[in-house]
Write a protein that holds these residues in place. Structure first.
Motif, PDB file in Angstrom:
ATOM      1  N   ALA A   1       3.915 -12.672   6.366  1.00  0.00           N
ATOM      2  CA  ALA A   1       3.439 -12.155   7.660  1.00  0.00           C
ATOM      3  C   ALA A   1       2.097 -12.746   8.025  1.00  0.00           C
ATOM      4  CB  ALA A   1       3.311 -10.629   7.584  1.00  0.00           C
ATOM      5  N   GLN A   2       1.839 -12.714   9.320  1.00  0.00           N
ATOM      6  CA  GLN A   2       0.522 -13.101   9.827  1.00  0.00           C
ATOM      7  C   GLN A   2      -0.155 -11.830  10.343  1.00  0.00           C
ATOM      8  OE1 GLN A   2      -0.601 -16.958  10.818  1.00  0.00           O
ATOM      9  NE2 GLN A   2      -0.467 -16.521  12.977  1.00  0.00           N
ATOM     10  N   VAL A   3      -1.438 -11.647   9.969  1.00  0.00           N
ATOM     11  CA  VAL A   3      -2.159 -10.423  10.351  1.00  0.00           C
ATOM     12  C   VAL A   3      -3.550 -10.770  10.868  1.00  0.00           C
ATOM     13  CG1 VAL A   3      -0.952  -9.023   8.612  1.00  0.00           C
ATOM     14  CG2 VAL A   3      -3.133 -10.090   8.025  1.00  0.00           C
ATOM     15  N   SER A   4      -4.176  -9.768  11.505  1.00  0.00           N
ATOM     16  CA  SER A   4      -5.537  -9.963  12.000  1.00  0.00           C
ATOM     17  C   SER A   4      -6.315  -8.660  11.810  1.00  0.00           C
ATOM     18  CB  SER A   4      -5.478 -10.342  13.492  1.00  0.00           C
ATOM     19  OG  SER A   4      -6.783 -10.483  13.994  1.00  0.00           O
ATOM     20  N   PRO A   5      -7.610  -8.747  11.450  1.00  0.00           N
ATOM     21  CA  PRO A   5      -8.347  -7.517  11.133  1.00  0.00           C
ATOM     22  C   PRO A   5      -8.483  -6.549  12.303  1.00  0.00           C
ATOM     23  CG  PRO A   5      -9.820  -9.426  11.197  1.00  0.00           C
ATOM     24  CD  PRO A   5      -8.427  -9.944  11.251  1.00  0.00           C
ATOM     25  N   ASN A   6      -8.417  -7.032  13.551  1.00  0.00           N
ATOM     26  CA  ASN A   6      -8.565  -6.107  14.691  1.00  0.00           C
ATOM     27  C   ASN A   6      -7.352  -5.198  14.827  1.00  0.00           C
ATOM     28  OD1 ASN A   6      -7.075  -8.423  15.398  1.00  0.00           O
ATOM     29  ND2 ASN A   6      -7.330  -8.012  17.561  1.00  0.00           N
ATOM     30  N   LYS A   7      -6.190  -5.649  14.408  1.00  0.00           N
ATOM     31  CA  LYS A   7      -4.967  -4.838  14.499  1.00  0.00           C
ATOM     32  C   LYS A   7      -4.724  -4.201  13.135  1.00  0.00           C
ATOM     33  CE  LYS A   7      -4.370  -5.813  18.720  1.00  0.00           C
ATOM     34  NZ  LYS A   7      -4.837  -4.775  19.633  1.00  0.00           N
ATOM     35  N   TRP A   8      -5.593  -3.228  12.798  1.00  0.00           N
ATOM     36  CA  TRP A   8      -5.598  -2.702  11.428  1.00  0.00           C
ATOM     37  C   TRP A   8      -4.325  -1.934  11.099  1.00  0.00           C
ATOM     38  CZ3 TRP A   8      -5.649   2.536  10.180  1.00  0.00           C
ATOM     39  CH2 TRP A   8      -5.884   3.417  11.247  1.00  0.00           C
ATOM     40  N   LYS A   9      -3.751  -1.245  12.099  1.00  0.00           N
ATOM     41  CA  LYS A   9      -2.520  -0.492  11.800  1.00  0.00           C
ATOM     42  C   LYS A   9      -1.382  -1.452  11.474  1.00  0.00           C
ATOM     43  CE  LYS A   9      -3.175   3.765  14.337  1.00  0.00           C
ATOM     44  NZ  LYS A   9      -2.873   4.485  15.559  1.00  0.00           N
ATOM     45  N   ASP A  10      -1.307  -2.513  12.260  1.00  0.00           N
ATOM     46  CA  ASP A  10      -0.298  -3.547  12.019  1.00  0.00           C
ATOM     47  C   ASP A  10      -0.500  -4.144  10.620  1.00  0.00           C
ATOM     48  OD1 ASP A  10       1.689  -5.629  13.265  1.00  0.00           O
ATOM     49  OD2 ASP A  10       0.081  -6.855  12.414  1.00  0.00           O
ATOM     50  N   MET A  11      -1.759  -4.380  10.290  1.00  0.00           N
ATOM     51  CA  MET A  11      -2.078  -4.964   8.973  1.00  0.00           C
ATOM     52  C   MET A  11      -1.663  -4.007   7.856  1.00  0.00           C
ATOM     53  SD  MET A  11      -4.733  -7.070   7.098  1.00  0.00           S
ATOM     54  CE  MET A  11      -6.140  -7.308   8.113  1.00  0.00           C
ATOM     55  N   VAL A  12      -2.040  -2.718   7.984  1.00  0.00           N
ATOM     56  CA  VAL A  12      -1.728  -1.752   6.925  1.00  0.00           C
ATOM     57  C   VAL A  12      -0.209  -1.632   6.748  1.00  0.00           C
ATOM     58  CG1 VAL A  12      -1.796   0.709   6.349  1.00  0.00           C
ATOM     59  CG2 VAL A  12      -3.863  -0.456   7.086  1.00  0.00           C
ATOM     60  N   LYS A  13       0.497  -1.580   7.865  1.00  0.00           N
ATOM     61  CA  LYS A  13       1.959  -1.476   7.802  1.00  0.00           C
ATOM     62  C   LYS A  13       2.548  -2.658   7.025  1.00  0.00           C
ATOM     63  CE  LYS A  13       5.139  -0.091  11.325  1.00  0.00           C
ATOM     64  NZ  LYS A  13       5.408  -0.078  12.743  1.00  0.00           N
ATOM     65  N   LYS A  14       2.030  -3.835   7.336  1.00  0.00           N
ATOM     66  CA  LYS A  14       2.560  -5.039   6.682  1.00  0.00           C
ATOM     67  C   LYS A  14       2.181  -5.073   5.197  1.00  0.00           C
ATOM     68  CE  LYS A  14       2.842  -7.921  10.789  1.00  0.00           C
ATOM     69  NZ  LYS A  14       2.037  -8.658  11.768  1.00  0.00           N
ATOM     70  N   ILE A  15       0.950  -4.686   4.900  1.00  0.00           N
ATOM     71  CA  ILE A  15       0.530  -4.688   3.494  1.00  0.00           C
ATOM     72  C   ILE A  15       1.365  -3.666   2.715  1.00  0.00           C
ATOM     73  CG2 ILE A  15      -1.400  -4.257   1.891  1.00  0.00           C
ATOM     74  CD1 ILE A  15      -1.665  -6.857   3.602  1.00  0.00           C
ATOM     75  N   GLN A  16       1.578  -2.492   3.315  1.00  0.00           N
ATOM     76  CA  GLN A  16       2.378  -1.472   2.618  1.00  0.00           C
ATOM     77  C   GLN A  16       3.818  -1.945   2.447  1.00  0.00           C
ATOM     78  OE1 GLN A  16       1.687   2.325   4.618  1.00  0.00           O
ATOM     79  NE2 GLN A  16      -0.167   2.640   3.393  1.00  0.00           N
ATOM     80  N   HIS A  17       4.339  -2.615   3.466  1.00  0.00           N
ATOM     81  CA  HIS A  17       5.684  -3.182   3.332  1.00  0.00           C
ATOM     82  C   HIS A  17       5.679  -4.191   2.177  1.00  0.00           C
ATOM     83  CE1 HIS A  17       9.655  -4.528   5.141  1.00  0.00           C
ATOM     84  NE2 HIS A  17       9.428  -5.430   4.201  1.00  0.00           N
ATOM     85  N   GLY A  18       4.652  -5.034   2.158  1.00  0.00           N
ATOM     86  CA  GLY A  18       4.541  -6.051   1.105  1.00  0.00           C
ATOM     87  C   GLY A  18       4.496  -5.429  -0.282  1.00  0.00           C
ATOM     88  N   PHE A  19       3.760  -4.322  -0.409  1.00  0.00           N
ATOM     89  CA  PHE A  19       3.664  -3.664  -1.719  1.00  0.00           C
ATOM     90  C   PHE A  19       4.969  -2.953  -2.096  1.00  0.00           C
ATOM     91  CE2 PHE A  19      -1.239  -3.244  -1.396  1.00  0.00           C
ATOM     92  CZ  PHE A  19      -1.413  -4.421  -2.104  1.00  0.00           C
ATOM     93  N   SER A  20       5.796  -2.667  -1.111  1.00  0.00           N
ATOM     94  CA  SER A  20       7.020  -1.916  -1.420  1.00  0.00           C
ATOM     95  C   SER A  20       8.186  -2.815  -1.844  1.00  0.00           C
ATOM     96  CB  SER A  20       7.446  -1.076  -0.204  1.00  0.00           C
ATOM     97  OG  SER A  20       8.010  -1.930   0.767  1.00  0.00           O
ATOM     98  N   VAL A  21       8.064  -4.132  -1.592  1.00  0.00           N
ATOM     99  CA  VAL A  21       9.187  -5.001  -1.954  1.00  0.00           C
ATOM    100  C   VAL A  21       9.029  -5.504  -3.389  1.00  0.00           C
ATOM    101  CG1 VAL A  21       9.545  -5.762   0.420  1.00  0.00           C
ATOM    102  CG2 VAL A  21       8.143  -7.165  -1.110  1.00  0.00           C
TER     103      VAL A  21
END
Ligand SMILES: Cc1ncc(C[n+]2csc(CCOP(=O)(O)OP(=O)(O)O)c2C)c(N)n1
Ligand code: SF4
Length: 318
Positions: free
Chosen positions: A195-215
């Motif tokens: 995924a591509q993320v950006s610090p300003n979109k923190w909710k999007d980032m957290v969602k993606k990081i949590q998804h990443g940790f769940s796989v």
């Protein structure tokens, strides 16, 4: 067993247990620290971390001090990813042999590295980690330059940017090559998540990081990291730059599942012209001179083209 951390709001998120302390030597306004906090605060699980040589590492671990309140290693430019992969493999082996005292603690293995360490010098090691299928996450702090050693170009530096090894001047408009598409390259290893993320979109980032940790398997995250020193903007404007990068679609936010299924995760309501993104940074100042102005149109065309490609891929579900 690990449990997905529940996050109510930004205040709670930013003040929750900190495993990356505030004290460090990063430049005021550096986005590296914001990204790292967003990644680490996304989970309550134990963490095993590495940082390759670069601004993050040299500014957070000046002996005898450290900003890291977690298991953390720095061993080299190339092998931050392999160090974490090695720890993950050892953890798995000990678990299989029943030699862990607390086998239900589910540590997350994360390597942080700059674009120089990821797109160039550490490239083959990261590729190896992805290909071997380690249960780890590699996060790129993508400031598009070798910042720590004085602003040399990397293969992430975008066209027209003035760097110390590709300076703009009378005979040159700066960097001549287009930025390498690392998210696609890493997704092509058929990893479960990139995924591509950006610090300003923190909710999007957290969602993606949590998804990443769940796989189960390797995860690749590319985080745009506005660098006040090399992009040349006022330290108070870090988030403005991050906003301009996502809202101009220069850094579109999306994810790729299992190396194929692409989802766009942020569609700006008002798309900002690329010109505004470029004008906010000293590294592109020369592009506004008459002889180089055509490059601004080329930039916009390239960004439009990429956005249309991403949308077509998303629609095609391939
Ligand atoms: C193999 C190797 N080559 C070069 C260096 C010198 N070096 C140290 S930090 C750095 C730049 C790091 O750039 P990047 O990975 O993009 O991180 P940033 O500092 O931009 O966050 C370089 C070239 C090194 N330590 N090891
Ligand atoms: S040079 Fe850039 S990346 Fe390095 S600490 Fe300063 S702002 Fe951060």
């Amino acid at each position: 067993m690990s449990e997905m951390k529940k996050i109510k709001n930004l205040k709670e998120f930013s003040t929750s247990a900190d495993r990356f302390e505030g004290a460090n030597l990063l430049c005021p306004g550096c986005a590296h620290s914001i990204i790292v906090r967003e990644v680490l605060n996304a989970t309550n699980d134990d963490l095993v971390l590495s940082a390759s040589t670069g601004c993050l590492e040299v500014c957070t671990a000046v002996y005898p001090y450290t900003s890291w309140d977690a298991s953390w290693i720095h061993i080299g430019f190339e092998n931050g990813s392999t160090a974490v992969a090695g720890a993950e493999a050892m953890y798995k082996a000990l678990k299989n042999k029943g030699r862990l005292k607390q086998p239900d603690r589910n540590p997350k293995f994360v390597s942080f590295a700059g674009d120089g360490a990821s797109y160039d010098i550490g490239f083959q090691w990261i590729s190896g980690c992805m290909e071997r299928g380690h249960n780890m996450m590699h996060v790129v702090l993508d400031n598009e330059v070798y910042a720590n050693t004085g602003g040399q170009r990397s293969s992430s530096t975008p066209i027209g940017s003035s760097t110390t090894t590709a300076p703009a001047g009378r005979v040159s408009y700066g960097e001549k090559k287009n930025k390498k598409d690392m998210v696609s390259i890493m997704a092509s290893h058929h990893i479960p998540y990139s995924a591509q993320v950006s610090p300003n979109k923190w909710k999007d980032m957290v969602k993606k990081i949590q998804h990443g940790f769940s796989v189960d398997g390797p995860v690749f995250i590319n985080a745009v990291s506005p660098c006040t020193t090399e992009w040349k903007f006022d330290p108070k404007d870090t988030m403005l730059l991050a906003d301009l990068s996502t809202d101009s679609l220069v850094f579109p936010l999306y994810e790729i599942i299992d190396g194929r299924e692409l989802n766009i995760t942020y569609r700006p309501k008002n798309v900002v012209p690329v010109e505004e993104y470029l004008a906010a940074q000293g590294r592109f100042k020369h592009l506004f001179k008459d002889e180089y102005k055509h490059l601004i149109k080329e930039w916009q065309d390239r960004v439009d083209d990429n956005w249309s490609y991403l949308q077509r891929r998303e629609e095609a579900r391939v």
